[in-house]
Enzyme design. Structure first.
Site, PDB file in Angstrom:
ATOM      1  N   ASP A 177     -10.699 -18.058  50.844  1.00 49.12           N
ATOM      2  CA  ASP A 177      -9.779 -17.861  50.125  1.00 49.12           C
ATOM      3  C   ASP A 177      -8.926 -19.305  49.767  1.00 49.12           C
ATOM      4  O   ASP A 177      -9.274 -20.427  50.191  1.00 49.12           O
ATOM      5  CB  ASP A 177      -8.539 -16.995  50.685  1.00 49.12           C
ATOM      6  CG  ASP A 177      -8.116 -17.864  52.102  1.00 49.12           C
ATOM      7  OD1 ASP A 177      -8.729 -18.260  52.898  1.00 49.12           O
ATOM      8  OD2 ASP A 177      -6.704 -17.582  52.116  1.00 49.12           O
ATOM      9  N   GLU A 216      -6.940 -17.346  55.370  1.00 52.85           N
ATOM     10  CA  GLU A 216      -6.401 -18.546  55.963  1.00 52.85           C
ATOM     11  C   GLU A 216      -5.071 -19.121  55.329  1.00 52.85           C
ATOM     12  O   GLU A 216      -3.992 -19.582  55.831  1.00 52.85           O
ATOM     13  CB  GLU A 216      -7.438 -19.639  56.050  1.00 52.85           C
ATOM     14  CG  GLU A 216      -7.121 -21.023  56.741  1.00 52.85           C
ATOM     15  CD  GLU A 216      -6.062 -21.977  56.068  1.00 52.85           C
ATOM     16  OE1 GLU A 216      -5.612 -22.770  56.868  1.00 52.85           O
ATOM     17  OE2 GLU A 216      -6.034 -22.144  54.705  1.00 52.85           O
TER      18      GLU A 216
END
Length: 393
Positions: free
Chosen positions: A83, A145
């Protein structure tokens, strides 16, 4: 393995090609990463690599765990997230989801944080295969994350059951290829003050949520001053203290109405060894002893609540651990650093797997418009990975 300059150039070009593909997927944390994961799956299948896909509970995201070499306990996990942070509101000079190469740099959202590392790990698989590994190299690609750092937890829970338990984890966040053995924890909260609306000309008929919230924020920053005074006993962190920050505050409906609601969002970044809930406990004690009695003088139904939204564990130094010793050897370094940001590393450490952070690029370029990574950093990381393959062969 052929390690001549032509081979090095070919591996670098393979990593750049892979990075171009990965950046092409818009995997902002609010969006799915499944298209990227599907692309990686096809790539792994083409190389005959075994892998496991671990979806999140809602099925719109997934982690991926691949093993190169013997399917056995031990070995090293190369961990990276898929991400990226949003690009909205940032002044990019080119399409953030299209790799741009210019003056020795690679531009694109996630180029530094941290699709550059992901691309290198994937591009290195052919060389890992040729190395005839005695101990496995695992590649873990996670999600979320940038929001919660909880993306690898379902994978970690399977270590030692249906997934091999690794001997060490290298998290490839940008460190300029230096070995980081510590970072602070992060806890994020929303505190909501429930007051009682009344006309501002008669304060004794209500309870101002804005007033109470301001008092709480002031109390937090006074406590932050105490933390600064306590400092950092290790002398390794910048800034040298645990920190508190209030990011947003919203409340009230009009100037002449006592606010019924006010909320503020805040965070606490704690040094290793400092309790992650220390600031929350301080806020709750201050609310109970000072703020709530005042808030409820004329409104018994007024109260304060705090919702915990994020808890990312810190990474504690483990001098001489398998992960630290290995990473220092591969980086050809004799000292470790700390990093100011949080990462998924603490999640692995909580599962009792030795972990350090070491990856290409500088955190100074992360999250910025025109995010970039130097090609020289890509080359340094490839050399690091080659030494890893030799070490595990």
């Amino acid at each position: 393995m052929n390690l001549d300059s032509n081979s090095a150039t070919a591996r670098r070009d393979a990593a750049l090609d892979m990075l171009e593909h990965l950046i092409g997927f818009d995997t902002e944390s609010s969006k799915s990463n499944l298209e990227l994961i599907a692309f990686v799956e096809e790539y792994l299948k083409s190389l005959g690599i075994a892998y496991v896909k671990i979806p999140n509970p809602t099925g719109d995201k997934a982690a991926l765990f691949a093993t190169i070499g013997p399917n056995q306990e031990g070995g090293v996990v190369l961990s990276g997230h898929t991400d990226v942070v949003p690009v909205a509101g940032q002044a990019w000079t080119s399409d953030p989801f299209k790799l741009r190469r210019e003056a020795g740099r690679l531009y694109g959202r996630g180029a530094c944080d941290m699709k550059g590392f992901d691309a290198i790990c994937l591009a290195m698989i052919p060389e890992f295969l040729n190395a005839r590994l005695v101990h496995p190299i695992h590649i873990l690609l996670s999600y979320d994350e940038e929001t919660t750092c909880r993306g690898p937890l379902d994978t970690i829970a399977r270590f030692g059951t249906d997934l091999p338990r690794p001997g060490a984890v290298l998290v490839g966040e940008p460190t300029l290829m230096q070995v980081a053995d510590a970072h602070k924890s992060v806890a994020g909260y929303t505190t909501i003050v429930h007051g009682h609306a009344a006309h501002s000309s008669k304060p004794y008929l209500g309870a101002s949520a804005v007033e109470a919230a301001c008092d709480l924020v002031t109390g937090l920053y006074r406590f932050a001053d105490e933390l600064v005074a306590a400092g950092d006993p290790s002398g390794r962190f910048d800034p040298p203290a645990s920190t508190i920050h209030v990011g947003t505050i919203h409340g009230g409906t009009a100037r002449n109405i006592m606010a019924k609601l006010c909320e503020f969002r805040w965070e606490f970044r704690a040094l290793p060894g400092v309790a992650q809930n220390l600031a929350l406990q301080h806020l709750e004690d201050y609310a109970a002893q000072v703020v709530t009695p005042k808030l409820t003088r004329y409104a018994a139904d007024a109260f304060v609540e705090t919702v915990t939204e994020v808890e990312v564990p810190g990474l504690k130094p483990e001098s001489g651990s398998v992960a630290e010793s290995l990473a220092l050897k591969l980086a050809r370094s004799n000292h470790t650093i700390t990093v100011p940001y949080a990462s998924e590393a603490g999640q692995f450490q909580l599962a009792h797997v030795p972990t350090v952070v070491c990856g290409p690029g500088s955190i100074d370029q992360a999250h910025q418009p025109d995010e970039y990574i130097d090609i020289a950093q890509i080359e340094m990381c490839i050399a690091f990975m080659r030494r890893l393959a030799t070490e595990l062969s």
